[in-house]
Every structure is written in C-alpha cells, then in structure tokens.
Design a protein around this motif. Structure first.
Motif, PDB file in Angstrom:
ATOM      1  N   HIS A   1     -55.285 -19.105  25.005  1.00 30.18           N
ATOM      2  CA  HIS A   1     -56.560 -19.012  24.299  1.00 30.18           C
ATOM      3  C   HIS A   1     -56.622 -17.841  23.330  1.00 30.18           C
ATOM      4  N   PHE A   2     -57.631 -17.927  22.469  1.00 21.96           N
ATOM      5  CA  PHE A   2     -57.883 -16.989  21.364  1.00 21.96           C
ATOM      6  C   PHE A   2     -59.064 -16.102  21.754  1.00 21.96           C
TER       7      PHE A   2
ATOM      8  N   VAL B   1     -61.132 -18.974   7.946  1.00 21.76           N
ATOM      9  CA  VAL B   1     -60.030 -19.793   8.461  1.00 21.76           C
ATOM     10  C   VAL B   1     -58.651 -19.295   8.031  1.00 21.76           C
ATOM     11  N   ASP B   2     -58.562 -18.472   6.998  1.00 21.78           N
ATOM     12  CA  ASP B   2     -57.246 -17.924   6.606  1.00 21.78           C
ATOM     13  C   ASP B   2     -56.633 -17.115   7.749  1.00 21.78           C
ATOM     14  N   ALA B   3     -57.500 -16.578   8.613  1.00 20.94           N
ATOM     15  CA  ALA B   3     -56.989 -15.767   9.726  1.00 20.94           C
ATOM     16  C   ALA B   3     -56.181 -16.606  10.716  1.00 20.94           C
ATOM     17  N   PHE B   4     -56.316 -17.929  10.617  1.00 21.22           N
ATOM     18  CA  PHE B   4     -55.683 -18.797  11.617  1.00 21.22           C
ATOM     19  C   PHE B   4     -54.257 -19.196  11.248  1.00 21.22           C
ATOM     20  N   VAL B   5     -53.793 -18.773  10.066  1.00 22.11           N
ATOM     21  CA  VAL B   5     -52.418 -19.053   9.646  1.00 22.11           C
ATOM     22  C   VAL B   5     -51.819 -17.746   9.158  1.00 22.11           C
ATOM     23  N   GLY B   6     -50.721 -17.296   9.760  1.00 18.48           N
ATOM     24  CA  GLY B   6     -50.156 -16.043   9.279  1.00 18.48           C
ATOM     25  C   GLY B   6     -48.904 -15.624  10.017  1.00 18.48           C
ATOM     26  N   PRO B   7     -48.257 -14.557   9.511  1.00 20.76           N
ATOM     27  CA  PRO B   7     -46.964 -14.133  10.031  1.00 20.76           C
ATOM     28  C   PRO B   7     -47.057 -13.474  11.409  1.00 20.76           C
ATOM     29  N   ALA B   8     -45.955 -13.591  12.149  1.00 14.33           N
ATOM     30  CA  ALA B   8     -45.891 -12.990  13.483  1.00 14.33           C
ATOM     31  C   ALA B   8     -44.577 -12.239  13.657  1.00 14.33           C
TER      32      ALA B   8
ATOM     33  N   PRO C   1     -58.789 -21.559  16.699  1.00 14.66           N
ATOM     34  CA  PRO C   1     -59.644 -21.833  17.851  1.00 14.66           C
ATOM     35  C   PRO C   1     -60.652 -22.933  17.547  1.00 14.66           C
ATOM     36  N   LEU C   2     -61.223 -23.528  18.580  1.00 15.00           N
ATOM     37  CA  LEU C   2     -62.304 -24.503  18.422  1.00 15.00           C
ATOM     38  C   LEU C   2     -63.499 -23.821  17.770  1.00 15.00           C
ATOM     39  N   LYS C   3     -64.278 -24.595  17.023  1.00 11.70           N
ATOM     40  CA  LYS C   3     -65.412 -24.034  16.281  1.00 11.70           C
ATOM     41  C   LYS C   3     -66.658 -24.079  17.164  1.00 11.70           C
ATOM     42  N   ILE C   4     -66.667 -23.199  18.175  1.00 15.31           N
ATOM     43  CA  ILE C   4     -67.763 -23.132  19.142  1.00 15.31           C
ATOM     44  C   ILE C   4     -68.838 -22.195  18.605  1.00 15.31           C
ATOM     45  N   LYS C   5     -70.089 -22.665  18.491  1.00 18.21           N
ATOM     46  CA  LYS C   5     -71.162 -21.819  17.957  1.00 18.21           C
ATOM     47  C   LYS C   5     -71.309 -20.559  18.815  1.00 18.21           C
ATOM     48  N   ASN C   6     -71.178 -19.385  18.179  1.00 20.78           N
ATOM     49  CA  ASN C   6     -71.243 -18.084  18.853  1.00 20.78           C
ATOM     50  C   ASN C   6     -70.173 -17.917  19.936  1.00 20.78           C
TER      51      ASN C   6
ATOM     52  N   THR D   1     -66.925 -16.767  21.941  1.00 20.09           N
ATOM     53  CA  THR D   1     -66.190 -15.497  22.004  1.00 20.09           C
ATOM     54  C   THR D   1     -64.694 -15.717  22.097  1.00 20.09           C
ATOM     55  N   GLY D   2     -64.302 -16.987  22.198  1.00 16.79           N
ATOM     56  CA  GLY D   2     -62.889 -17.308  22.304  1.00 16.79           C
ATOM     57  C   GLY D   2     -62.770 -18.795  22.490  1.00 16.79           C
ATOM     58  N   SER D   3     -61.529 -19.273  22.600  1.00 12.22           N
ATOM     59  CA  SER D   3     -61.353 -20.714  22.782  1.00 12.22           C
ATOM     60  C   SER D   3     -59.924 -21.029  23.164  1.00 12.22           C
ATOM     61  N   PRO D   4     -59.760 -21.976  24.096  1.00 11.46           N
ATOM     62  CA  PRO D   4     -58.432 -22.538  24.290  1.00 11.46           C
ATOM     63  C   PRO D   4     -57.983 -23.189  22.982  1.00 11.46           C
ATOM     64  N   LEU D   5     -56.700 -23.202  22.718  1.00 11.81           N
ATOM     65  CA  LEU D   5     -56.203 -23.766  21.455  1.00 11.81           C
ATOM     66  C   LEU D   5     -54.727 -24.092  21.593  1.00 11.81           C
ATOM     67  N   ARG D   6     -54.227 -24.875  20.666  1.00 10.08           N
ATOM     68  CA  ARG D   6     -52.799 -25.149  20.551  1.00 10.08           C
ATOM     69  C   ARG D   6     -52.227 -24.104  19.608  1.00 10.08           C
ATOM     70  N   VAL D   7     -51.284 -23.299  20.045  1.00  7.61           N
ATOM     71  CA  VAL D   7     -50.668 -22.307  19.173  1.00  7.61           C
ATOM     72  C   VAL D   7     -49.274 -22.794  18.805  1.00  7.61           C
ATOM     73  N   LEU D   8     -49.035 -22.923  17.506  1.00 11.20           N
ATOM     74  CA  LEU D   8     -47.740 -23.395  17.003  1.00 11.20           C
ATOM     75  C   LEU D   8     -47.117 -22.311  16.140  1.00 11.20           C
ATOM     76  N   ALA D   9     -45.791 -22.209  16.200  1.00  9.37           N
ATOM     77  CA  ALA D   9     -45.065 -21.282  15.328  1.00  9.37           C
ATOM     78  C   ALA D   9     -44.095 -22.066  14.465  1.00  9.37           C
TER      79      ALA D   9
END
Ligand code: 23J
Ligand code: MN
Length: 257
Positions: A73-74, A96-103, A238-243, A245-253
């Motif tokens: 999760h995020f 949403v740009d924060a959701f794609v980036g270098p690691a 992450p899922l677009k949950i109103k307010n 604080t985090g969310s389960p998500l699929r993380v891909l590299a």
C-alpha cells in the motif's frame, strides 16, 4: 517512432520488463499490529456475492473490505499528524505525475539477515552512493531487506517488546529528505518505519518526517531483489479515495535488461 511508441515496442519485445512489486491481497497476509490501546488495521476480507448461481446466474463477484493500510500500500502525507496540513495531502488530491517516476534500490538484505533491527543510517546511504552515485532528486528510494520472502509469524516478527523489523533511523530518513529531496520511501516490511520505530525520537520517524515534508510511503513491497540499484521506473497509483490517507495498490516497475 515517438518515445512512447518506442517504449510500448520495448515492452512488447521484452527489452523493457515489467516487474510486479505487489503481494496478493489475501486474508492471511499480516497487517501491522499497534499497541493495544490504539485502533487497529483491518485485514483484507472478501465475501462472495454470487458465483454463477441463483444469486446471479451468469456472473461471479465479491464484496471486499480492508484498511487503507492493508497489504502492499501507499501512504499519503495526510496519514501523519506532521502532514495534516500539507496541500493535496490525501490520495485523491495528489497530482498524478507523482505516481510515475524513477526508483533506486538500497540493498540492505545482508544486514537485515544478520539483524532484524537493521537500521538504514546516513552511513549506509553514503556507502551506497559511493558505489552507485548520488540519489537523484524526486526519486523513490526502496529499502531492500528480502523481508517480503518471509511469511506467517516471521513477517511481523513479534516479540514480547513488540515487532522487530528493519527500517531507517531518524537521521537516515532526514538525510534522504533534506539532502536528496526524494519523492518517497518504500520498504518490504509492514511499515516505512522499523518494527521498533516507536522508540525513536520522534516516534515513527519515517512517517513523521516523510509526510511532514509532503513525501510518500510504500509498504509491503515484494520482488525488490529483481530490480537494479538504479534505472527502474515505478508505477504506483493509489485508489482515488476521498480524503484517503493511503491505499492498497498494484506497484509495477519498468526495468531494462
Ligand atoms: C499507524 C501507526 C503506525 C504505523 C503505521 C500506521 C504504518 O506503518 C502504516 O501502515 O502506515 S508504523
Ligand atoms: Mn501505511
């Protein structure tokens, strides 16, 4: 060919590979256990609504429930008191740009195999940078510990004095934020903080400093051993949950061979 068409072609040929950094959502997957005086995180649950039967003859589906902080999760800035006033600090507001980036991946697997309370310190980071170069600004920093290979009791590693798992020191996480201006910090353990992170000053320093600075967290990552030290690109939306604080998500590299 445009850059994007070239990327799509590289994915099709396998020149760029997609690595799944996500654990399966499963009721058996452990969630963080806080001291008993605090509210607790819910595990993943799934109930069958119908399965091609009288409840729905041609369809199968489930109702699911869980915490925002269950499984891979995020963590958004609004998760922590230090980040409560960060602009756009909840998952539905983050650009949403924060959701794609270098690691980059700091391999702490050897230290963590020797010591369940292994600490990511500025010294460990400096040694990594001497080999791989300075951590670029706005990168995800992923702490590899191989903790994702553990299962059952060994994952939380609960003792009488609480959980024991590796994580950053206050100085380690502050170095990444203040000196490297990272985008976020990800771990294979159940928190961005060490199991014993409540004993630092401030308590849970990764949460405190990351979110106070508007940075993000990723927890319960898997397969970090399949990533290069530098050069991977993360997709973590992450899922677009109103307010939320985090969310389960699929993380891909995305990685190149
Ligand atoms: C609440 C309190 C302490 C911690 C956490 C949540 C997490 O690790 C989390 O999932 O964000 S350490
Ligand atoms: Mn969390």
């Amino acid at each position: 060919m445009s850059k994007l068409e070239a990327l799509a072609a590289d994915i099709a040929t396998g020149a760029v590979q997609i690595v799944d950094l996500t654990h399966t959502l499963d009721p058996d997957f452990p969630v963080i256990i806080l001291p008993p005086e605090f509210g607790q995180c819910a595990r993943f649950r799934m109930e069958e609504v119908s399965a091609y039967d009288h409840r729905g003859p041609a369809w199968k589906w489930h109702n699911i429930s869980m915490s925002e902080h269950t499984g891979t999760h995020f963590d958004a800035p609004s998760h922590w008191i230090s980040g409560r006033d960060v602009p756009n600090g909840s998952v539905d507001e983050i650009p949403v740009d924060a959701f794609v980036g270098p690691a980059v991946v700091i391999d702490c697997s050897e230290g963590a195999s020797q010591d369940a309370d292994f600490e990511l310190t500025p010294d460990v980071i400096n040694k990594w940078e001497a080999e791989h170069g300075e951590i670029p600004a706005d990168s995800w920093v992923l702490m590899r510990t191989d903790w994702s290979k553990r299962s059952g009791e060994a994952y939380l590693n609960m003792h009488e004095d609480g959980p024991h798992s590796p994580g950053p020191t206050p100085e380690g996480i502050r170095f990444l934020i203040d000196e490297r201006n990272i985008r976020g910090f990800g771990t294979e353990t159940v928190g961005t903080d060490a199991g014993q992170g409540s004993h630092y000053t401030p308590p849970y320093p990764a949460h405190y400093f990351l979110h106070g600075a508007g940075k993000y967290g990723l927890q319960c990552l898997a397969n970090l051993d399949q990533l290069p030290a530098t050069g991977a690109v993360l997709l973590a939306a992450p899922l677009k949950i109103k307010n939320g604080t985090g969310s389960p998500l699929r993380v891909l590299a995305m990685v190149t061979k």
